[in-house]
Scaffold this motif. Structure first.
Motif, PDB file in Angstrom:
ATOM      1  N   GLY A 240      -7.053   8.491  -3.252  1.00  0.00           N
ATOM      2  CA  GLY A 240      -8.288   8.950  -2.406  1.00  0.00           C
ATOM      3  C   GLY A 240      -9.533   7.953  -2.611  1.00  0.00           C
ATOM      4  N   ASP A 241      -9.460   7.069  -3.434  1.00  0.00           N
ATOM      5  CA  ASP A 241     -10.342   6.048  -3.481  1.00  0.00           C
ATOM      6  C   ASP A 241     -10.242   4.935  -2.345  1.00  0.00           C
ATOM      7  N   LEU A 242     -11.523   4.785  -1.885  1.00  0.00           N
ATOM      8  CA  LEU A 242     -11.774   3.880  -0.796  1.00  0.00           C
ATOM      9  C   LEU A 242     -12.339   2.630  -1.263  1.00  0.00           C
ATOM     10  N   ARG A 243     -11.650   1.407  -1.414  1.00  0.00           N
ATOM     11  CA  ARG A 243     -12.556   0.221  -1.950  1.00  0.00           C
ATOM     12  C   ARG A 243     -12.216  -1.124  -1.173  1.00  0.00           C
ATOM     13  N   PRO A 244     -13.310  -1.720  -1.386  1.00  0.00           N
ATOM     14  CA  PRO A 244     -12.889  -3.129  -0.703  1.00  0.00           C
ATOM     15  C   PRO A 244     -12.078  -3.896  -1.395  1.00  0.00           C
ATOM     16  N   VAL A 245     -10.946  -4.527  -0.834  1.00  0.00           N
ATOM     17  CA  VAL A 245     -10.178  -5.428  -1.559  1.00  0.00           C
ATOM     18  C   VAL A 245      -9.973  -6.839  -0.915  1.00  0.00           C
ATOM     19  N   ARG A 246      -9.904  -7.783  -1.809  1.00  0.00           N
ATOM     20  CA  ARG A 246      -9.581  -9.147  -1.282  1.00  0.00           C
ATOM     21  C   ARG A 246      -8.214  -9.476  -1.554  1.00  0.00           C
ATOM     22  N   ILE A 247      -7.737  -9.829  -0.277  1.00  0.00           N
ATOM     23  CA  ILE A 247      -6.101  -9.801  -0.085  1.00  0.00           C
ATOM     24  C   ILE A 247      -5.879 -11.415  -0.647  1.00  0.00           C
ATOM     25  N   VAL A 248      -4.834 -11.181  -1.765  1.00  0.00           N
ATOM     26  CA  VAL A 248      -4.521 -12.525  -2.205  1.00  0.00           C
ATOM     27  C   VAL A 248      -3.121 -13.068  -2.047  1.00  0.00           C
ATOM     28  N   GLU A 249      -2.074 -12.125  -1.215  1.00  0.00           N
ATOM     29  CA  GLU A 249      -0.797 -12.690  -1.080  1.00  0.00           C
ATOM     30  C   GLU A 249      -0.160 -11.727  -0.061  1.00  0.00           C
ATOM     31  N   SER A 250       0.668 -12.383   0.740  1.00  0.00           N
ATOM     32  CA  SER A 250       1.290 -11.643   1.784  1.00  0.00           C
ATOM     33  C   SER A 250       2.715 -11.742   1.295  1.00  0.00           C
ATOM     34  N   GLY A 251       3.333 -10.673   1.260  1.00  0.00           N
ATOM     35  CA  GLY A 251       4.763 -10.657   0.965  1.00  0.00           C
ATOM     36  C   GLY A 251       5.529  -9.936   2.222  1.00  0.00           C
ATOM     37  N   PRO A 252       6.946  -9.889   2.168  1.00  0.00           N
ATOM     38  CA  PRO A 252       7.510  -9.617   3.357  1.00  0.00           C
ATOM     39  C   PRO A 252       7.246  -7.998   4.278  1.00  0.00           C
ATOM     40  N   ASN A 253       6.769  -7.216   3.431  1.00  0.00           N
ATOM     41  CA  ASN A 253       6.390  -5.843   4.099  1.00  0.00           C
ATOM     42  C   ASN A 253       5.251  -5.413   3.450  1.00  0.00           C
ATOM     43  N   SER A 254       4.445  -6.197   2.855  1.00  0.00           N
ATOM     44  CA  SER A 254       3.160  -5.553   2.129  1.00  0.00           C
ATOM     45  C   SER A 254       2.279  -6.802   1.597  1.00  0.00           C
TER      46      SER A 254
END
Ligand code: SAH
Ligand code: SF4
Ligand code: F3S
Length: 435
Positions: free
Chosen positions: A415-429
């Motif tokens: 239920g927490d909504l937070r800003p997130v910095r994306i650091v890695e891209s995997g096959p499905n997530s």
């Protein structure tokens, strides 16, 4: 105290069936049923079925076959079939599988408790009418139990479009919208119980007319609910995307930048035979307008390959349309002949050609999906956390664009909504860190 009876529901098909299954489980709660995860100890098994492609429909009979043993061990076990196969095949289901006690079509779920009582009394129970009343209004009011952060809410049902390949207008009936005030009441109730993100559902959700300003009007009302953080909707038809709904993608902060807008094919000749009522060019122009309102909009679509009389050239037009749009995700299917639909009468494309086209189309869509996902690395995005991840200390949530995002951080709650910095891209997530 009497022991509660146990209900096992298995759901196939689209999100509307997921929503319906929840509502049926709640209605059966009023009859003394609790839900169970296994058919083995159930007093009633209910299959909520899908008729969209032949494979989906046939699954129902193989699944029913599996329950034969259970039913002969425990003759008291009641077996029911709900959903679109129930609507399409009705009594035929009981003829093919005499152990089925109850068949109920999607518009008659409010009658499920009566039908169950009839089946308990040893009679066969069948209801596949299209009654006038709002089934959701007649279903028992929703219990106050706590909910997870995301929920579906059906606002519209049925379809008047009659695409030449599709059974939905026959299984779900004509377009009907739920009045906005009822939707708003249900939405407020869900938010009180912990829901932060609502996905509004309809077979043609943007044909919604329960608000005088259509779906955009409803979305703008919903956006006023405190505690509701995100709004999505699915599935839309290109011809029902009105100016206000396009504008809402630009000016309504709670409306997420992700849109599922199926086009099915990119050849005008095939679109016409499909009775889609628009051209490839009109679809592309619509996408341009949506992107003008919301430049970072991620698009998703549905595609059918091997529609009757589709040539290699037609198929290449579909590939060209996909190249022009650049989809963030997509669903693609081989055309499946559905009894009673006009396309089933047309000259068919061979299975080998369908296989070949599906492979090429999916390879292209996978490349696009991966490219858009990889482009998220280094960006900051909102993530609504839903549940614990597989690794200790990890939580999983969805980005604004509906990517699954894994984050390892202390103290995060569903239920927490937070800003997130994306650091890695995997096959499905994606993987990210809190900012
Ligand atoms: N109302 C939605 C789609 C409902 S069905 C819309 O108009 O977009 C979901 C998807 O199943 C469709 O978009 C289509 O791609 C696919 N589908 C429907 N009938 C099909 C058939 N006979 N064969 C293969 N795919 C089909
Ligand atoms: Fe089926 Fe077409 Fe209606 Fe979608 S719009 S549900 S594909 S008939
Ligand atoms: Fe299937 Fe019926 Fe949904 S046919 S896709 S369950 S509307």
């Amino acid at each position: 105290m009497t022991q509660p009876k146990k209900l096992f529901i298995k759901t196939y098909g689209c999100q509307m069936n997921v929503y319906d299954s929840e509502r049926m489980a709640e209605a059966m709660g009023g009859q003394g049923y609790v839900q169970t995860d296994s058919p083995d100890d159930a007093d009633m098994i209910l299959l909520n079925t899908c008729h969209i492609r032949e494979k989906a429909a046939e699954k129902v009979y193989s699944e029913l076959g599996r329950y034969k043993g259970l039913k002969s061990e425990r003759p008291d076990l009641k077996i029911g079939v709900a959903g679109c196969v129930a609507q399409a095949e009705g009594e035929e289901i009981m003829r093919r599988q005499p152990m089925v006690d109850l068949v109920v079509g999607p518009q008659s779920y409010h009658r499920l408790p009566e039908l169950e009582a009839k089946a308990r009394g040893g009679e066969k129970a069948l209801d596949t009418d299209f009654p006038e009343e709002d089934k959701f209004e007649r279903l028992k009011s929703r219990p106050k139990a706590k909910r997870g952060p995301t929920a579906f809410l059906t606002v519209q049902e049925g379809c008047d479009k009659f695409c030449a390949f599709c059974v939905v207008p026959y299984t779900r009936g004509a377009e009907v919208s739920r009045p906005a005030d009822r939707v708003l009441t249900e939405a407020r109730d869900l938010v009180e119980r912990g829901v932060r993100e609502l996905t509004l559902l309809g077979q043609n959700v943007n044909a919604y007319h329960g608000h005088d300003r259509g779906l955009a009007g409803l979305i703008r009302e919903l956006a006023k609910i405190d505690g509701l953080e995100r709004i999505r909707f699915t599935t839309s038809h290109p011809n029902d995307m009105d100016d206000d709904l396009i504008a809402a993608h630009g000016d309504c902060d709670k409306l997420m930048p992700y849109l599922h807008l199926p086009v099915q094919a990119g050849s005008d000749r095939i679109l016409k035979r499909m009775n889609r009522q628009h051209t490839a060019e009109q679809y592309l122009r619509l996408i341009e307008r949506l992107r003008a309102a919301r430049p970072d909009l991620h698009l998703s679509g549905d595609f059918i390959v091997g529609f009757p009389e589709e040539t290699e050239e037609d198929f290449r037009d579909t590939m060209a349309l996909i190249e022009a749009v650049q989809y963030g995700s997509a669903f693609s299917f081989k055309y499946s002949e559905r009894p009673g639909t006009p396309a089933a009468e047309r000259p068919q494309v061979s299975e080998a050609e369908k296989d070949d086209r599906l492979q090429r189309l999916q390879a292209l869509l996978t490349r696009q999906q991966r490219a858009l996902q990889d482009a998220m690395v280094g960006r900051d995005v909102g993530v609504l956390f839903e549940k614990a991840g597989r690794l200790p200390g990890q939580m999983v949530g969805k980005s604004d664009y509906l990517h699954a995002v894994h984050v390892a951080a202390e103290g995060l709650q569903p239920g927490d909504l937070r800003p997130v910095r994306i650091v890695e891209s995997g096959p499905n997530s994606l993987k990210g860190v809190l900012v």
